[in-house]
Design an enzyme around this catalytic site. Structure first.
Site, PDB file in Angstrom:
ATOM      1  N   HIS A 150     -17.898  19.169 -54.674  1.00 31.28           N
ATOM      2  CA  HIS A 150     -18.158  20.561 -55.067  1.00 31.28           C
ATOM      3  C   HIS A 150     -19.332  21.111 -54.273  1.00 31.28           C
ATOM      4  O   HIS A 150     -20.160  20.345 -53.766  1.00 31.28           O
ATOM      5  CB  HIS A 150     -18.527  20.621 -56.550  1.00 31.28           C
TER       6      HIS A 150
ATOM      7  N   CYS B 256     -23.374  18.430 -63.655  1.00 38.30           N
ATOM      8  CA  CYS B 256     -22.027  18.417 -64.265  1.00 38.30           C
ATOM      9  C   CYS B 256     -22.005  17.945 -65.702  1.00 38.30           C
ATOM     10  O   CYS B 256     -21.026  18.165 -66.405  1.00 38.30           O
ATOM     11  CB  CYS B 256     -21.041  17.540 -63.524  1.00 38.30           C
TER      12      CYS B 256
HETATM   13  C1  CIR Z   1     -13.847  14.897 -60.941  1.00 39.69           C
HETATM   14  O1  CIR Z   1     -13.423  14.396 -59.894  1.00 39.69           O
HETATM   15  O2  CIR Z   1     -13.445  15.974 -61.359  1.00 39.69           O
HETATM   16  C2  CIR Z   1     -14.908  14.132 -61.734  1.00 39.69           C
HETATM   17  N1  CIR Z   1     -14.690  12.745 -61.551  1.00 39.69           N
HETATM   18  C3  CIR Z   1     -16.297  14.504 -61.280  1.00 39.69           C
HETATM   19  C4  CIR Z   1     -16.660  15.911 -61.550  1.00 39.69           C
HETATM   20  C5  CIR Z   1     -18.040  16.207 -61.135  1.00 39.69           C
HETATM   21  N2  CIR Z   1     -18.402  17.519 -61.472  1.00 39.69           N
HETATM   22  C6  CIR Z   1     -19.297  18.232 -60.835  1.00 39.69           C
HETATM   23  O3  CIR Z   1     -19.831  17.812 -59.822  1.00 39.69           O
HETATM   24  N3  CIR Z   1     -19.564  19.458 -61.296  1.00 39.69           N
END
Ligand code: CIR
Length: 258
Positions: free
Chosen positions: A164, A251
């Site tokens: 992201h 997150c």
């Molecule tokens: C994903 O791949 O969606 C989750 N394993 C990690 C999400 C991380 N979120 C973020 O950086 N805002």
């Protein structure tokens, strides 16, 4: 100032979450310990926590930030870019609707993961990524505009090392950003003071400015001492198990003022 944050405890199935990195399998006991320390840090910054129960069907659901963009003037519930995460929306949206009068929704074919959305005062940077498509980014930009905020879109699809936008940057305060090297020359950042990370500290880019303190991943002394020298008190937190699933500090919570 933030007064509240939504968090969701990692579920027993956490290790089945999505990942693009090869850092091994998360250890659940350590995951839970690190999550507790994170929640304690939020509380020590004055936030009241809204704690949601673990959701076994959605191993990535502890990464609550991706599901909503919260601003002082309204909220936008996202349509996550990974289909396995679509079922996370309902429980977060229920909480958001309780606290926000103005709630908008990203609609198909738009997709947005809010990890791609970086608030910088009255302006928002929106990443176009593997998760957030152009359609979604434009819908979000329109909603933010209707709330009175400006925004700019930043295409990060060429950067394979970040999931992201906020995996590679953070807004601190007073037009100051932390960025990884690959984002240093983004034209939209030219009016900002940049703290550029060296290649060994890139994971630390996802730090979190919270009521005058900065939460930072533990083990990145270069950034930590630079922040302290600039007058930002820091709180360092172990993030190893979340990093294994591409997760960072921001997150794990949805912060807001109510
Ligand atoms: C994903 O791949 O969606 C989750 N394993 C990690 C999400 C991380 N979120 C973020 O950086 N805002």
């Amino acid at each position: 100032m933030f007064t509240k944050a939504i968090v969701k405890e990692p579920c027993a199935n956490f290790a089945s979450g999505l990942t693009s990195v090869d850092l091994g399998k998360p250890d659940l006991e350590v995951v839970l310990r690190q999550h507790r320390a994170y929640c304690d840090a939020l509380e020590s910054c004055g936030l009241e926590l809204i704690r949601l129960l673990p959701d076994e069907k959605h191993p990535d659901s502890t990464f609550v930030e991706d599901i909503t963009v919260l601003t002082p003037r309204g909220a936008v519930v996202t349509w996550p870019g990974a289909s396995s995460r679509l079922g996370e929306v309902e429980s977060i949206a229920q909480v958001v609707e309780k606290y926000f009068d103005n709630v908008q929704w990203i609609k198909k074919p738009g997709t947005v993961d809010a990890g791609d959305v970086c608030e910088a005062g009255e302006h928002f940077f929106i990443g176009i990524s593997r998760r957030t498509n152009e359609h979604g980014a434009r819908q979000l930009s329109g909603y933010l505009n209707s709330f009175g905020y400006s925004s700019s879109l930043i295409d990060i699809r060429g950067l394979s090392n970040i999931l992201h936008l906020k995996s590679g940057m953070a807004y601190l305060s007073e037009r100051r950003l932390v960025v990884i090297d690959a984002l240093r020359n983004v034209p939209e950042f030219s009016d900002y003071d940049l703290i550029c990370l060296n290649s060994t500290e890139e994971y630390a880019a996802n730090c979190l400015s919270l009521n005058g303190r900065i939460l930072i991943a533990r083990g990145y002394p270069g950034l930590q001492s630079e922040l302290e020298l600039l007058g930002y008190p820091t709180i360092a937190l172990d993030m190893s198990e979340f990093q294994k699933l591409d997760g960072g500090l921001s997150c794990l919570s949805l912060r807001f003022y109510r």
